[in-house]
Design an enzyme around this catalytic site. Structure first.
Site, PDB file in Angstrom:
ATOM      1  N   HIS A 255      61.197  -9.560 -38.664  1.00 19.54           N
ATOM      2  CA  HIS A 255      59.972  -9.554 -39.468  1.00 19.54           C
ATOM      3  C   HIS A 255      59.933  -8.218 -40.244  1.00 19.54           C
ATOM      4  CE1 HIS A 255      56.206 -10.750 -40.949  1.00 19.54           C
ATOM      5  NE2 HIS A 255      55.451 -10.685 -39.881  1.00 19.54           N
TER       6      HIS A 255
ATOM      7  N   ASP B 290      53.168  -7.297 -29.246  1.00 17.12           N
ATOM      8  CA  ASP B 290      53.032  -8.561 -29.981  1.00 17.12           C
ATOM      9  C   ASP B 290      52.815  -9.659 -28.937  1.00 17.12           C
ATOM     10  OD1 ASP B 290      53.166 -10.526 -31.953  1.00 17.12           O
ATOM     11  OD2 ASP B 290      55.349 -10.445 -32.160  1.00 17.12           O
TER      12      ASP B 290
ATOM     13  N   ARG C 201      50.137  -4.561 -45.363  1.00 16.77           N
ATOM     14  CA  ARG C 201      51.089  -5.625 -45.734  1.00 16.77           C
ATOM     15  C   ARG C 201      51.011  -5.856 -47.234  1.00 16.77           C
ATOM     16  NH1 ARG C 201      52.610  -9.534 -42.050  1.00 16.77           N
ATOM     17  NH2 ARG C 201      53.936 -10.240 -43.770  1.00 16.77           N
TER      18      ARG C 201
ATOM     19  N   ARG D 288      59.230 -17.981 -44.935  1.00 14.50           N
ATOM     20  CA  ARG D 288      58.982 -17.839 -43.491  1.00 14.50           C
ATOM     21  C   ARG D 288      59.576 -19.067 -42.840  1.00 14.50           C
ATOM     22  NH1 ARG D 288      53.616 -16.091 -40.226  1.00 14.50           N
ATOM     23  NH2 ARG D 288      54.476 -14.113 -40.903  1.00 14.50           N
TER      24      ARG D 288
ATOM     25  N   GLN E  87      56.719  -6.642 -42.040  1.00 13.43           N
ATOM     26  CA  GLN E  87      55.697  -6.138 -41.120  1.00 13.43           C
ATOM     27  C   GLN E  87      56.031  -4.706 -40.686  1.00 13.43           C
ATOM     28  OE1 GLN E  87      52.792  -7.915 -39.738  1.00 13.43           O
ATOM     29  NE2 GLN E  87      52.339  -5.760 -39.354  1.00 13.43           N
TER      30      GLN E  87
ATOM     31  N   CYS F 124      50.945  -6.476 -34.808  1.00 10.59           N
ATOM     32  CA  CYS F 124      51.122  -7.121 -36.119  1.00 10.59           C
ATOM     33  C   CYS F 124      50.061  -8.198 -36.373  1.00 10.59           C
ATOM     34  CB  CYS F 124      52.520  -7.712 -36.224  1.00 10.59           C
ATOM     35  SG  CYS F 124      52.868  -8.983 -34.992  1.00 10.59           S
TER      36      CYS F 124
HETATM   37  N1  NVA Z   1      56.330 -12.683 -32.952  1.00 15.11           N
HETATM   38  C1  NVA Z   1      55.293 -13.370 -33.658  1.00 15.11           C
HETATM   39  C2  NVA Z   1      54.900 -12.610 -34.879  1.00 15.11           C
HETATM   40  C3  NVA Z   1      53.780 -13.220 -35.670  1.00 15.11           C
HETATM   41  C4  NVA Z   1      53.461 -12.449 -36.904  1.00 15.11           C
HETATM   42  C5  NVA Z   1      55.772 -14.764 -34.023  1.00 15.11           C
HETATM   43  O1  NVA Z   1      56.933 -14.888 -34.454  1.00 15.11           O
HETATM   44  O2  NVA Z   1      55.012 -15.715 -33.883  1.00 15.11           O
HETATM   45  N1   CP Z   2      51.571 -10.444 -38.935  1.00 12.65           N
HETATM   46  C1   CP Z   2      51.772 -11.594 -39.597  1.00 12.65           C
HETATM   47  O1   CP Z   2      52.852 -11.828 -40.128  1.00 12.65           O
HETATM   48  O2   CP Z   2      50.687 -12.398 -39.648  1.00 12.65           O
HETATM   49  P1   CP Z   2      50.643 -13.926 -40.140  1.00 12.65           P
HETATM   50  O3   CP Z   2      51.416 -14.720 -39.143  1.00 12.65           O
HETATM   51  O4   CP Z   2      49.212 -14.257 -40.164  1.00 12.65           O
HETATM   52  O5   CP Z   2      51.286 -14.007 -41.499  1.00 12.65           O
END
Ligand code: NVA
Ligand code: CP
Length: 307
Positions: free
Chosen positions: A130, A221, A289, A103, A133, A261
């Site tokens: 992502h 989101d 997930r 990540r 997800q 998500c």
């Molecule tokens: N768009 C959000 C998704 C979190 C799972 C982010 O990147 O923070």
């Molecule tokens: N939806 C998701 O990826 O959650 P986290 O940021 O908690 O991993």
């Protein structure tokens, strides 16, 4: 040749449907307590440059259930955080582990990691995409509706990593996707152009009402993603009206599904009453997930069958 999971558009519809089929099998085994040690003795390195609850837990638990082990590595406590080149890290990790989940911020960084690793690399979220997800989301829709490819999907909110991955999915699976964002917060124009070239049915608007009308699946989101915290107030102003609330849900089909998500900012992009309401499948989405990522890992790192 090793295969990575960096972006949904790197896969064909039938390849992703094979992952869904394995996911169904693995979920049933998990629920019945039947062992399914498809990655016995294998190790997944999990590199995090951003926070996580679901991604970290589901990958770690998933590896354990598959008979393997997961290593949590925060970039700040590794030499990556002190500037060790990604390509060197990739080679070193390839000697110890069987797969890497990362990540991070830039999609280019994970592409570089994948290019220099001899083991599969999985995208656990970048600023651009992502993909894990969206796989969990579509699997959840399939559990509810069966024929998920005939449905009309709607995205209301920021044109962010989630929106970009939904656009990829619309191209790969061929479903209709309506995207409503405020002006200046559109999804990546190159991704939209590529998806349209691949035949995707994408309807873009600045009006959430137009996007939600008769939709089968509503999705949103946060307005400020990780890394955009300083823009929170400015975004809260720009996204006024881009909220999934009871009025928006009432415009969609009667049996519409609502997804998020998570984490959610209740009262901003989605209301409490929708999260807790009958249309929401948000917590099943979160659980899936685990199941879908187990299928992704088993497909890339080991056997893609339980038999
Ligand atoms: N768009 C959000 C998704 C979190 C799972 C982010 O990147 O923070
Ligand atoms: N939806 C998701 O990826 O959650 P986290 O940021 O908690 O991993």
């Amino acid at each position: 040749m090793k295969k990575d999971f960096l972006c949904l558009s790197d896969f064909t519809c039938s390849e992703l449907e094979e992952i869904f089929a394995l996911c169904r099998e693995l979920k049933a085994k998990t629920k019945s307590g039947t062992p399914h040690r498809l990655l016995d003795g294998q190790t997944l390195a999990m590199i995090f440059e951003k926070s996580s609850t679901r991604t970290r837990i589901s990958f770690e638990v998933g590896m354990f259930q598959l008979g393997g082990h997961a290593l949590f590595l925060h970039s700040a406590t590794t030499q990556m955080g002190r500037g060790e080149p990604i390509r060197d890290t990739a080679r070193v990790m390839s000697g110890y582990c069987n797969g890497i989940m990362i990540r991070t911020y830039s999609q280019q960084a994970i592409e570089e990691l994948a290019a220099h690793s001899t083991i599969p690399v999985i995208n656990g979220l970048t600023d651009m995409y992502h993909p894990c997800q969206i796989m969990a989301d579509l699997f959840t829709v399939m559990e509810h509706r069966g024929n998920y490819r005939e449905l009309k999907y709607c995205w209301i909110g920021d044109g962010n990593n989630m929106a970009n991955s939904w656009i990829n999915a619309a191209a790969v699976f061929g479903f209709e996707l309506r995207v409503a964002t405020p002006k200046s917060y559109e999804p990546d124009i190159t991704i939209i152009a590529q998806a349209k070239k691949a035949g995707a049915k994408i309807i873009y608007t600045n009006d959430p009402i137009v996007a939600a009308k008769d939709a089968d699946v509503l999705n949103t989101d946060v307005w400020a993603s990780m890394g955009q915290e300083a823009e929170q107030q400015e975004r809260a102003r720009a996204f006024t009206g881009f909220q999934i609330n009871d009025e928006i849900v009432a415009l969609a089909n009667q049996d519409a599904l609502v997804m998020h998500c998570l984490p959610a900012h209740r009262g901003e992009e989605i209301t409490d009453s929708v999260i807790e309401g009958d249309h929401a499948i948000i917590f099943e989405e979160a659980e899936n997930r685990l199941h879908v990522q187990k299928a992704i890992m088993a497909t890339l790192m080991g056997q893609n069958t339980c038999s």
